[in-house]
Write a protein that holds these residues in place. Sequence first.
Motif, PDB file in Angstrom:
ATOM      1  N   THR A 123       0.829  -1.211   0.000  1.00 35.95           N
ATOM      2  CA  THR A 123       0.000   0.000   0.000  1.00 35.95           C
ATOM      3  C   THR A 123       0.860   1.255   0.000  1.00 35.95           C
ATOM      4  O   THR A 123       0.612   2.197  -0.754  1.00 35.95           O
ATOM      5  CB  THR A 123      -0.939   0.004   1.221  1.00 35.95           C
ATOM      6  OG1 THR A 123      -1.644  -1.230   1.265  1.00 35.95           O
ATOM      7  CG2 THR A 123      -1.932   1.146   1.136  1.00 35.95           C
ATOM      8  N   GLU A 124       1.893   1.277   0.840  1.00 39.55           N
ATOM      9  CA  GLU A 124       2.776   2.441   0.831  1.00 39.55           C
ATOM     10  C   GLU A 124       3.590   2.510  -0.449  1.00 39.55           C
ATOM     11  O   GLU A 124       3.852   3.600  -0.968  1.00 39.55           O
ATOM     12  CB  GLU A 124       3.718   2.437   2.033  1.00 39.55           C
ATOM     13  CG  GLU A 124       4.489   3.756   2.100  1.00 39.55           C
ATOM     14  CD  GLU A 124       5.710   3.731   2.998  1.00 39.55           C
ATOM     15  OE1 GLU A 124       5.983   4.785   3.610  1.00 39.55           O
ATOM     16  OE2 GLU A 124       6.391   2.697   3.106  1.00 39.55           O
ATOM     17  N   ALA A 125       3.990   1.356  -0.962  1.00 42.95           N
ATOM     18  CA  ALA A 125       4.750   1.349  -2.209  1.00 42.95           C
ATOM     19  C   ALA A 125       3.944   1.988  -3.335  1.00 42.95           C
ATOM     20  O   ALA A 125       4.476   2.788  -4.126  1.00 42.95           O
ATOM     21  CB  ALA A 125       5.136  -0.082  -2.578  1.00 42.95           C
ATOM     22  N   ILE A 126       2.664   1.656  -3.404  1.00 44.76           N
ATOM     23  CA  ILE A 126       1.791   2.248  -4.427  1.00 44.76           C
ATOM     24  C   ILE A 126       1.675   3.750  -4.213  1.00 44.76           C
ATOM     25  O   ILE A 126       1.812   4.545  -5.140  1.00 44.76           O
ATOM     26  CB  ILE A 126       0.405   1.575  -4.386  1.00 44.76           C
ATOM     27  CG1 ILE A 126       0.516   0.111  -4.835  1.00 44.76           C
ATOM     28  CG2 ILE A 126      -0.595   2.337  -5.243  1.00 44.76           C
ATOM     29  CD1 ILE A 126      -0.635  -0.754  -4.374  1.00 44.76           C
ATOM     30  N   ALA A 127       1.415   4.155  -2.967  1.00 51.94           N
ATOM     31  CA  ALA A 127       1.268   5.580  -2.665  1.00 51.94           C
ATOM     32  C   ALA A 127       2.538   6.347  -2.998  1.00 51.94           C
ATOM     33  O   ALA A 127       2.492   7.401  -3.656  1.00 51.94           O
ATOM     34  CB  ALA A 127       0.920   5.765  -1.184  1.00 51.94           C
ATOM     35  N   ALA A 128       3.683   5.829  -2.568  1.00 54.49           N
ATOM     36  CA  ALA A 128       4.941   6.527  -2.803  1.00 54.49           C
ATOM     37  C   ALA A 128       5.245   6.610  -4.292  1.00 54.49           C
ATOM     38  O   ALA A 128       5.709   7.649  -4.787  1.00 54.49           O
ATOM     39  CB  ALA A 128       6.079   5.814  -2.067  1.00 54.49           C
ATOM     40  N   THR A 173       9.576   0.455 -15.609  1.00 49.75           N
ATOM     41  CA  THR A 173       8.620  -0.270 -14.771  1.00 49.75           C
ATOM     42  C   THR A 173       9.015  -0.242 -13.304  1.00 49.75           C
ATOM     43  O   THR A 173      10.154  -0.553 -12.950  1.00 49.75           O
ATOM     44  CB  THR A 173       8.492  -1.734 -15.236  1.00 49.75           C
ATOM     45  OG1 THR A 173       8.056  -1.756 -16.602  1.00 49.75           O
ATOM     46  CG2 THR A 173       7.499  -2.493 -14.378  1.00 49.75           C
ATOM     47  N   VAL A 174       8.034   0.104 -12.450  1.00 56.15           N
ATOM     48  CA  VAL A 174       8.147  -0.019 -11.000  1.00 56.15           C
ATOM     49  C   VAL A 174       7.336  -1.246 -10.602  1.00 56.15           C
ATOM     50  O   VAL A 174       6.104  -1.251 -10.734  1.00 56.15           O
ATOM     51  CB  VAL A 174       7.610   1.232 -10.288  1.00 56.15           C
ATOM     52  CG1 VAL A 174       7.610   1.031  -8.768  1.00 56.15           C
ATOM     53  CG2 VAL A 174       8.417   2.460 -10.668  1.00 56.15           C
ATOM     54  N   SER A 175       8.016  -2.298 -10.155  1.00 57.43           N
ATOM     55  CA  SER A 175       7.340  -3.523  -9.740  1.00 57.43           C
ATOM     56  C   SER A 175       7.180  -3.519  -8.221  1.00 57.43           C
ATOM     57  O   SER A 175       8.121  -3.221  -7.495  1.00 57.43           O
ATOM     58  CB  SER A 175       8.150  -4.750 -10.166  1.00 57.43           C
ATOM     59  OG  SER A 175       8.311  -4.778 -11.580  1.00 57.43           O
ATOM     60  N   ILE A 176       5.972  -3.878  -7.770  1.00 52.51           N
ATOM     61  CA  ILE A 176       5.626  -3.832  -6.341  1.00 52.51           C
ATOM     62  C   ILE A 176       5.145  -5.209  -5.903  1.00 52.51           C
ATOM     63  O   ILE A 176       4.370  -5.864  -6.605  1.00 52.51           O
ATOM     64  CB  ILE A 176       4.533  -2.778  -6.089  1.00 52.51           C
ATOM     65  CG1 ILE A 176       5.087  -1.369  -6.349  1.00 52.51           C
ATOM     66  CG2 ILE A 176       3.961  -2.896  -4.680  1.00 52.51           C
ATOM     67  CD1 ILE A 176       4.026  -0.287  -6.389  1.00 52.51           C
ATOM     68  N   VAL A 193       5.212   2.487 -16.107  1.00 52.09           N
ATOM     69  CA  VAL A 193       4.309   1.422 -15.671  1.00 52.09           C
ATOM     70  C   VAL A 193       4.568   1.139 -14.193  1.00 52.09           C
ATOM     71  O   VAL A 193       5.725   0.952 -13.783  1.00 52.09           O
ATOM     72  CB  VAL A 193       4.507   0.138 -16.495  1.00 52.09           C
ATOM     73  CG1 VAL A 193       3.670  -1.005 -15.914  1.00 52.09           C
ATOM     74  CG2 VAL A 193       4.134   0.375 -17.954  1.00 52.09           C
ATOM     75  N   VAL A 194       3.508   1.172 -13.401  1.00 47.02           N
ATOM     76  CA  VAL A 194       3.572   0.706 -12.012  1.00 47.02           C
ATOM     77  C   VAL A 194       2.739  -0.562 -11.955  1.00 47.02           C
ATOM     78  O   VAL A 194       1.563  -0.560 -12.337  1.00 47.02           O
ATOM     79  CB  VAL A 194       3.033   1.767 -11.033  1.00 47.02           C
ATOM     80  CG1 VAL A 194       2.926   1.190  -9.622  1.00 47.02           C
ATOM     81  CG2 VAL A 194       3.927   2.999 -11.042  1.00 47.02           C
TER      82      VAL A 194
END
Length: 386
Positions: A101-106, A227-230, A199-200
Amino acid sequence: MGTRPLLNRRLDGLGTTIFAEMSALATATGSINLGQGFPDTDGPRGIAEAAARAVLEGRGNQYPPGPGIPELRTAIAEHQQRFRGLAYDPDTEVLVTAGATEAIAAALLALLEPGDEVIALEPFYDSYAACIAMAGAVRVPLTLRAPDFRPDLDRLRALVTPRTRLLLLNSPHNPTGLVLSPDELAAIAALAVERDLLVVTDEVYEHLVFAGAHHPIAALPGMRERTVSISSAGKTFSFTGWKVGWVTAPAPLVAAVRTAKQYLTYVSAGPFQYAVAEALRLPDAYFEDFRADLRRKRDLLADGLAAAGFRVFNPEGTYFITTDITPLGEKDGVEFCRALPERCGVVAIPNAVFYDDPEAGRPLVRFTFCKKDEVLQEAVTRLQRL
């Protein structure tokens, strides 16, 4: 304080989440909670003991390093290489976060500016809409439709405008259970490269694919650098309360995300980071058995829902099943879910809350199957009352 609303207008309509409302309803009525997606059993005891040892040995009880402890960053890089064939430098291309959740927000706060457009798969996981709104950006839905929920790739291309900055992907997809195919990912990747889009990708259910395999878009030509992979430990190891997530991306993207992240939590979950480092190195048998167990639970609940009269869309991944309530003579998922606890002592989530256009999801309801067998069996028995 004048007449101006207290809540930032960007967050208008994003008050108490449906999960809080339905979980409170489950508690108040003594219902079985098949709404919010958290397991009712803990993960491997050895991993819990690793966390306890870290606490008692004084590892992580004070602020850990901002990017995450080196042991965990190394384990994340090893995991990406082992399972996805992706090489990341643990020092510059891995960032530990307070859950996905924080990774997405950040990521969204770091990479978006007011007016930027974000194309996301609709129905959206609820934090996506909130984070895009907090960034001042505009969400543009690519709606997935029953019965197969496949993305319309021609529609995706048509949605891209000069203001499009970013594609927000979620595969395996919550709530539909869609797993993007290699061909779909290749088409999305080609479009991202052609239009120079970031891309996230939220891959927290990467180890819960029941048919085929999880394919990371970052592995495709031209995609690693954009790409940011989470992902996170919560769903894979059944320790959702530990809130340990991570980002893997090229150093410039990680640096951008870290800049926003350091002003959100700064750091979190110190001792748990040591335990997750051990969890990521569990043998292949753990991941295979975990997936097989959840596949069996999926089938148990899917069969029960079908017997109770729901139209069931069998998920390819995640631990959620989407159903259609119209065969039961029902039309409105929100009303249905609010009445369900009193009717038969079960709580579910209406999919309409995940849509910008509630009509698109009005008859759809989501159930989770990450529960003990006896809980699922009792829920199935109760749902027969419908």
